[in-house]
Design a protein around this motif. Structure first.
Motif, short mmCIF file in Angstrom:
data_model
loop_
_atom_site.label_atom_id
_atom_site.label_comp_id
_atom_site.label_asym_id
_atom_site.label_seq_id
_atom_site.Cartn_x
_atom_site.Cartn_y
_atom_site.Cartn_z
N LEU A 13 0.88 -1.26 -0.03
CA LEU A 13 0.06 -0.07 0.01
C LEU A 13 0.93 1.30 -0.25
N VAL A 14 2.08 0.99 0.67
CA VAL A 14 2.77 2.29 0.83
C VAL A 14 3.24 2.79 -0.61
N VAL A 15 3.74 1.58 -1.31
CA VAL A 15 4.22 1.93 -2.75
C VAL A 15 3.34 2.21 -3.63
N VAL A 16 1.97 1.90 -3.41
CA VAL A 16 1.02 2.50 -4.42
C VAL A 16 0.63 4.29 -3.88
N PHE A 17 0.57 4.44 -2.59
CA PHE A 17 0.58 5.89 -2.30
C PHE A 17 1.84 6.58 -2.52
N ILE A 18 2.85 5.91 -2.55
CA ILE A 18 4.28 6.74 -2.99
C ILE A 18 3.78 7.13 -4.60
N ALA A 19 3.44 6.10 -5.04
CA ALA A 19 3.34 6.28 -6.86
C ALA A 19 2.21 7.42 -7.08
N ILE A 20 1.01 7.36 -6.18
CA ILE A 20 0.31 8.43 -6.48
C ILE A 20 0.76 9.74 -5.84
N GLU A 21 1.46 9.91 -4.86
CA GLU A 21 2.21 11.03 -4.34
C GLU A 21 3.10 11.54 -5.67
N ILE A 22 3.79 10.85 -6.21
CA ILE A 22 4.42 11.27 -7.51
C ILE A 22 3.73 11.85 -8.48
N GLY A 23 2.62 10.95 -8.80
CA GLY A 23 1.70 11.81 -9.99
C GLY A 23 1.05 12.99 -9.56
#
Lengths: 202, 265
Positions: free
Chosen positions: B153-163
């Motif tokens: 989940l953290v990896v998903v949220f980091i990807a969203i944060e970058i976007g």
């Protein structure tokens, strides 16, 4: 207030009289005159633009203030109650005209020397003229002079009679008629702040 | 839950103390509660106070004589629900507070509250992973499977944060002042803090660590969770610092000229 930029000669009498009236500390200017060149040679000219708090009708600083220190009087003048201000500086962030000052220290005119008589006298004053560290301050339209039926110091001292002060809510007042006749405008009206300071274009 | 409250309550108190310390007149901080109808600082103050109050109330259920109330599941569920609401409010209000500064294009983009919320959620997930890891190590119990889910989940949220970050930087470049602010981050005086601090340490390394968590031996797992959580929190702090320092006020157009407002005003 209406400021006629065709008449303003950029002498800064308003700046000096404001300081004299309000005993602002060194480095704090409740009134400033921004001078800039417009046009190109041979048609370039210098414009002097006096800047003060706009005392906006929809003042973002009043809404932003969490303590109620910044508030609007019944006559529309926006003032700061130094005894309520906690110095969060949020009002400075939301002011689109950059006309508020935070006193992290009270500057002395001559730091290596004792306080001048002017500075010593200012320490005995009350209200907006009693400047404090840790709070935000700004132009008050000389509210205490207005309460006595007088004009703000900058209006009184203007050598070219470029400034007019009056009741914007009275359509028959001199200032309202001046705004209509001379097509005076506000700065950045698109922001929706509805400033109470109008300028007659240069 | 208890470990989370052991950690969360002092951290929220520490954060609030830093906010109070930053005031020009810190002794007047209680006055900040006066104007929640219009001021985001007032609203945020109430959110923090209510978050603390509800958290302490829940924590208090584990202390005699309130332990008898633990038998009321509805009470506990209600308190936990309120904590979630006020914690979400804490994540969101800081972006909205900055966003209310319309003269500062870099802050007033609608993407800023989203960026702060996503960043805070990622930081919270990383901290939760750390709390779970520490709890299981202290109690000598196996590492819970949910840790792997949290890491993903953290990896998903980091990807969203970058976007969202890319969207925010692109959006702010539509105005000259916004472009000036974003250039401060990308290539100006804040470039080191942005690229090395926030992007590398705060986003990239935690993302790599969280991806690797499920594929390394248990001892290394704990190390990776610790690295991801610590760097992630530092990255979150850096994001907020650089956003505040990058903000610049739009100049005031006036009769053919442009009045550039000094930085401190």
């Amino acid at each position: 207030m209406v400021i006629d930029l065709k008449k303003c000669i950029g002498c800064d009498s308003c700046t000096v009289s404001c300081r004299a009236e309000n005993f602002t500390p060194a480095g704090v200017f409740w009134n400033r005159v921004f001078k800039f060149e417009v046009g190109k040679y041979p048609h370039a000219k210098l414009v002097s633009l006096p800047l003060i708090c706009m005392h906006c009708k929809n003042a973002p600083c009043v809404d932003a203030c969490p303590t109620g220190a910044t508030h609007k009087r019944d006559d529309g003048i926006v003032v700061v109650d130094y005894d309520k201000c906690m110095g969060c500086k949020y009002c400075i962030a939301v002011c689109p005209y950059g006309e508020r000052y935070f006193n992290s220290q009270l500057g002395q005119y001559y730091p290596e020397k004792p306080l001048t008589a002017y500075e010593q006298f200012s320490k005995q004053l009350n209200g907006s003229k009693h400047h404090m560290i840790g709070v935000v301050e700004k132009c008050t339209f000389c509210a205490d002079r207005v309460d006595k039926g007088q004009e703000p110091a900058c209006v009184k001292s203007c050598v070219s009679n470029a400034r007019t002060f009056g009741d914007l809510d009275d359509p028959n007042s001199q200032i309202s008629q001046l705004i209509a006749m001379k097509h005076a405008v506000q700065l950045s009206p698109e922001l929706g702040t509805d400033p109470s300071v109008y300028y007659i274009p240069p | 839950m208890r470990t989370g409250l052991w950690l969360g309550i002092p951290l929220v108190i520490a954060g609030a103390l830093f906010l109070i310390w930053d005031l020009g007149e810190p002794t007047r901080f209680t006055k900040a509660l006066s104007r929640p109808r219009t001021s985001w600082i007032s609203r945020g103050s109430w959110i923090l106070i209510l978050l603390l109050a509800v958290s302490v109330a829940l924590f208090g259920l584990w202390i005699w004589p309130f332990t008898m109330l633990e038998t009321l599941p509805n009470l506990i569920m209600a308190l936990e629900g309120l904590i979630v609401i006020f914690a979400f409010g804490t994540m969101v209000y800081t972006g909205l507070l900055l966003g209310a500064s319309k003269p500062i294009p870099f802050w007033s983009m609608p993407t800023l509250p989203i960026l702060f919320t996503v960043s805070a959620t990622a930081a919270g997930l990383k901290t939760s992973s750390l709390v779970l890891m520490v709890s299981s190590l202290m109690q000598g119990t196996p590492i819970p499977e949910i840790l792997g889910i949290l890491s993903r989940l953290v990896v998903v949220f980091i990807a969203i944060e970058i976007g969202v970050l890319v969207l925010h930087l692109w959006g702010t470049r539509q105005t000259e002042t916004g472009e000036f602010s974003s250039n401060r981050l990308l290539s100006g005086e804040l470039a080191l803090q942005f690229w090395a601090g926030y992007v590398a340490l705060g986003l990239a390394i935690p993302a790599i660590a969280d991806v690797a968590v499920s594929s390394v031996p248990i001892g290394f797992e704990a190390m990776l969770v610790l690295i991801a959580a610590t760097l992630g929190l530092i990255g979150g702090l850096l994001l907020r610092l650089i956003v505040v320092y990058a903000g610049a006020k739009a100049p005031v157009p006036a009769f053919g000229g442009l009045y550039i407002i000094p930085e401190n005003m």
